[in-house]
Write a protein that holds these residues in place. Sequence first.
Motif, PDB file in Angstrom:
ATOM      1  N   LEU A 136      11.239   7.302  21.348  1.00 12.99           N
ATOM      2  CA  LEU A 136      10.873   6.516  20.163  1.00 12.99           C
ATOM      3  C   LEU A 136      11.450   5.108  20.240  1.00 12.99           C
ATOM      4  N   GLY A 137      12.662   4.991  20.763  1.00 13.41           N
ATOM      5  CA  GLY A 137      13.241   3.662  20.947  1.00 13.41           C
ATOM      6  C   GLY A 137      12.419   2.827  21.906  1.00 13.41           C
ATOM      7  N   GLY A 138      11.949   3.435  22.981  1.00 13.16           N
ATOM      8  CA  GLY A 138      11.094   2.720  23.926  1.00 13.16           C
ATOM      9  C   GLY A 138       9.777   2.303  23.309  1.00 13.16           C
ATOM     10  N   LEU A 139       9.184   3.192  22.511  1.00 12.20           N
ATOM     11  CA  LEU A 139       7.924   2.855  21.851  1.00 12.20           C
ATOM     12  C   LEU A 139       8.115   1.754  20.810  1.00 12.20           C
ATOM     13  N   LEU A 140       9.206   1.831  20.048  1.00 16.89           N
ATOM     14  CA  LEU A 140       9.477   0.766  19.074  1.00 16.89           C
ATOM     15  C   LEU A 140       9.767  -0.550  19.785  1.00 16.89           C
ATOM     16  N   GLY A 141      10.438  -0.486  20.940  1.00 13.25           N
ATOM     17  CA  GLY A 141      10.679  -1.689  21.719  1.00 13.25           C
ATOM     18  C   GLY A 141       9.387  -2.307  22.206  1.00 13.25           C
ATOM     19  N   MET A 142       8.390  -1.465  22.525  1.00 13.84           N
ATOM     20  CA  MET A 142       7.082  -1.988  22.928  1.00 13.84           C
ATOM     21  C   MET A 142       6.361  -2.633  21.754  1.00 13.84           C
ATOM     22  N   LYS A 143       6.444  -1.990  20.611  1.00 15.55           N
ATOM     23  CA  LYS A 143       5.705  -2.487  19.451  1.00 15.55           C
ATOM     24  C   LYS A 143       6.338  -3.749  18.869  1.00 15.55           C
ATOM     25  N   TYR A 144       7.650  -3.751  18.735  1.00 13.55           N
ATOM     26  CA  TYR A 144       8.352  -4.881  18.121  1.00 13.55           C
ATOM     27  C   TYR A 144       9.185  -5.603  19.164  1.00 13.55           C
ATOM     28  N   ASP A 145       8.513  -6.346  20.017  1.00 11.57           N
ATOM     29  CA  ASP A 145       9.207  -7.138  21.026  1.00 11.57           C
ATOM     30  C   ASP A 145       9.601  -8.455  20.382  1.00 11.57           C
ATOM     31  N   PHE A 146      10.858  -8.540  19.944  1.00  8.70           N
ATOM     32  CA  PHE A 146      11.305  -9.690  19.172  1.00  8.70           C
ATOM     33  C   PHE A 146      11.509 -10.940  20.021  1.00  8.70           C
ATOM     34  N   GLU A 147      11.619 -10.780  21.338  1.00  9.61           N
ATOM     35  CA  GLU A 147      11.835 -11.943  22.188  1.00  9.61           C
ATOM     36  C   GLU A 147      10.541 -12.684  22.492  1.00  9.61           C
ATOM     37  N   ARG A 148       9.405 -12.018  22.383  1.00  6.97           N
ATOM     38  CA  ARG A 148       8.133 -12.638  22.696  1.00  6.97           C
ATOM     39  C   ARG A 148       7.583 -13.327  21.448  1.00  6.97           C
ATOM     40  N   PRO A 149       7.063 -14.551  21.571  1.00  7.57           N
ATOM     41  CA  PRO A 149       6.485 -15.216  20.406  1.00  7.57           C
ATOM     42  C   PRO A 149       5.223 -14.489  19.935  1.00  7.57           C
ATOM     43  N   ILE A 150       4.947 -14.611  18.666  1.00  8.10           N
ATOM     44  CA  ILE A 150       3.776 -13.955  18.086  1.00  8.10           C
ATOM     45  C   ILE A 150       2.525 -14.659  18.590  1.00  8.10           C
ATOM     46  N   ASP A 151       1.589 -13.888  19.109  1.00  6.28           N
ATOM     47  CA  ASP A 151       0.362 -14.420  19.669  1.00  6.28           C
ATOM     48  C   ASP A 151      -0.749 -14.252  18.645  1.00  6.28           C
ATOM     49  N   ALA A 152      -1.434 -15.345  18.355  1.00  6.51           N
ATOM     50  CA  ALA A 152      -2.535 -15.277  17.397  1.00  6.51           C
ATOM     51  C   ALA A 152      -3.712 -14.526  17.985  1.00  6.51           C
ATOM     52  N   HIS A 153      -3.774 -14.467  19.307  1.00  5.04           N
ATOM     53  CA  HIS A 153      -4.875 -13.783  19.971  1.00  5.04           C
ATOM     54  C   HIS A 153      -4.397 -12.443  20.514  1.00  5.04           C
ATOM     55  N   ALA A 154      -3.824 -11.644  19.655  1.00  4.74           N
ATOM     56  CA  ALA A 154      -3.296 -10.335  20.054  1.00  4.74           C
ATOM     57  C   ALA A 154      -4.454  -9.426  20.452  1.00  4.74           C
ATOM     58  N   PRO A 155      -4.234  -8.530  21.388  1.00  6.82           N
ATOM     59  CA  PRO A 155      -5.294  -7.606  21.807  1.00  6.82           C
ATOM     60  C   PRO A 155      -5.770  -6.750  20.648  1.00  6.82           C
ATOM     61  N   LYS A 156      -7.061  -6.547  20.608  1.00 12.40           N
ATOM     62  CA  LYS A 156      -7.634  -5.777  19.513  1.00 12.40           C
ATOM     63  C   LYS A 156      -7.877  -4.325  19.899  1.00 12.40           C
ATOM     64  N   THR A 157      -7.948  -4.035  21.186  1.00  7.43           N
ATOM     65  CA  THR A 157      -8.141  -2.663  21.631  1.00  7.43           C
ATOM     66  C   THR A 157      -6.983  -2.254  22.534  1.00  7.43           C
ATOM     67  N   THR A 158      -6.872  -0.973  22.749  1.00  9.58           N
ATOM     68  CA  THR A 158      -5.799  -0.458  23.599  1.00  9.58           C
ATOM     69  C   THR A 158      -5.957  -0.931  25.038  1.00  9.58           C
ATOM     70  N   LEU A 159      -7.190  -1.004  25.537  1.00  7.31           N
ATOM     71  CA  LEU A 159      -7.404  -1.423  26.914  1.00  7.31           C
ATOM     72  C   LEU A 159      -6.997  -2.869  27.145  1.00  7.31           C
ATOM     73  N   GLU A 160      -7.090  -3.717  26.136  1.00  6.36           N
ATOM     74  CA  GLU A 160      -6.706  -5.110  26.293  1.00  6.36           C
ATOM     75  C   GLU A 160      -5.205  -5.278  26.503  1.00  6.36           C
ATOM     76  N   TRP A 161      -4.393  -4.296  26.129  1.00  7.04           N
ATOM     77  CA  TRP A 161      -2.950  -4.371  26.351  1.00  7.04           C
ATOM     78  C   TRP A 161      -2.617  -4.336  27.826  1.00  7.04           C
ATOM     79  N   PHE A 162      -3.477  -3.717  28.621  1.00  6.17           N
ATOM     80  CA  PHE A 162      -3.182  -3.521  30.041  1.00  6.17           C
ATOM     81  C   PHE A 162      -3.809  -4.578  30.945  1.00  6.17           C
ATOM     82  N   ARG A 163      -4.374  -5.616  30.389  1.00  4.02           N
ATOM     83  CA  ARG A 163      -4.972  -6.693  31.200  1.00  4.02           C
ATOM     84  C   ARG A 163      -4.004  -7.779  31.437  1.00  4.02           C
TER      85      ARG A 163
END
Length: 163
Positions: A136-163
């Motif tokens: 769960l800590g790893g999953l929360l670390g993936m979801k809330y990556d505080f070091e990365r700036p917020i991207d306005a063009h965030a992926p909308k589908t799951t497959l876009e996360w892996f590109r």
Amino acid sequence: MVATGVHILIGLALVLLVSRSGRAEPYLVVALAAMAPDIDTFVFRPLVEFGYVSGPLWSHRGLTHSLLGGVVVVALLAYFGPWRAAAIGFGSHVGFDMLTGGVRLFAPVDPTLYGTSVDWLLLNMLASVVAVIIILGGLLGMKYDFERPIDAHAPKTTLEWFR
């Protein structure tokens, strides 16, 4: 005995918490390193049953769960990716196996079984709770990556996360 899939998930979550790499190599290496100690159930068991080898070093949680086995696994997998990921995968596997019965940590020099041996069911429940917390800590670390700036063009589908 912690299932191999749980060993892999714990290793993946730990590498995710430590490195958060965008490359695939650390995750491949940690998964292979987390599986490697249990190769003894496939390789050594037939050798023992046919009488080619005997003794505690060739049993499950013997030679492949030792520090010597860890050095060999980390050295082999360092060719494919970061050695730290291999060390995390192997170390987490051996650590959880020490919680759930013990390993022969200093084999082949010392065949003593190191670890806890209280109640098998209680120890597996404890290991499962710790594993879920790490995952769960790893999953929360993936979801809330505080070091990365917020991207306005965030992926909308799951497959876009892996590109």
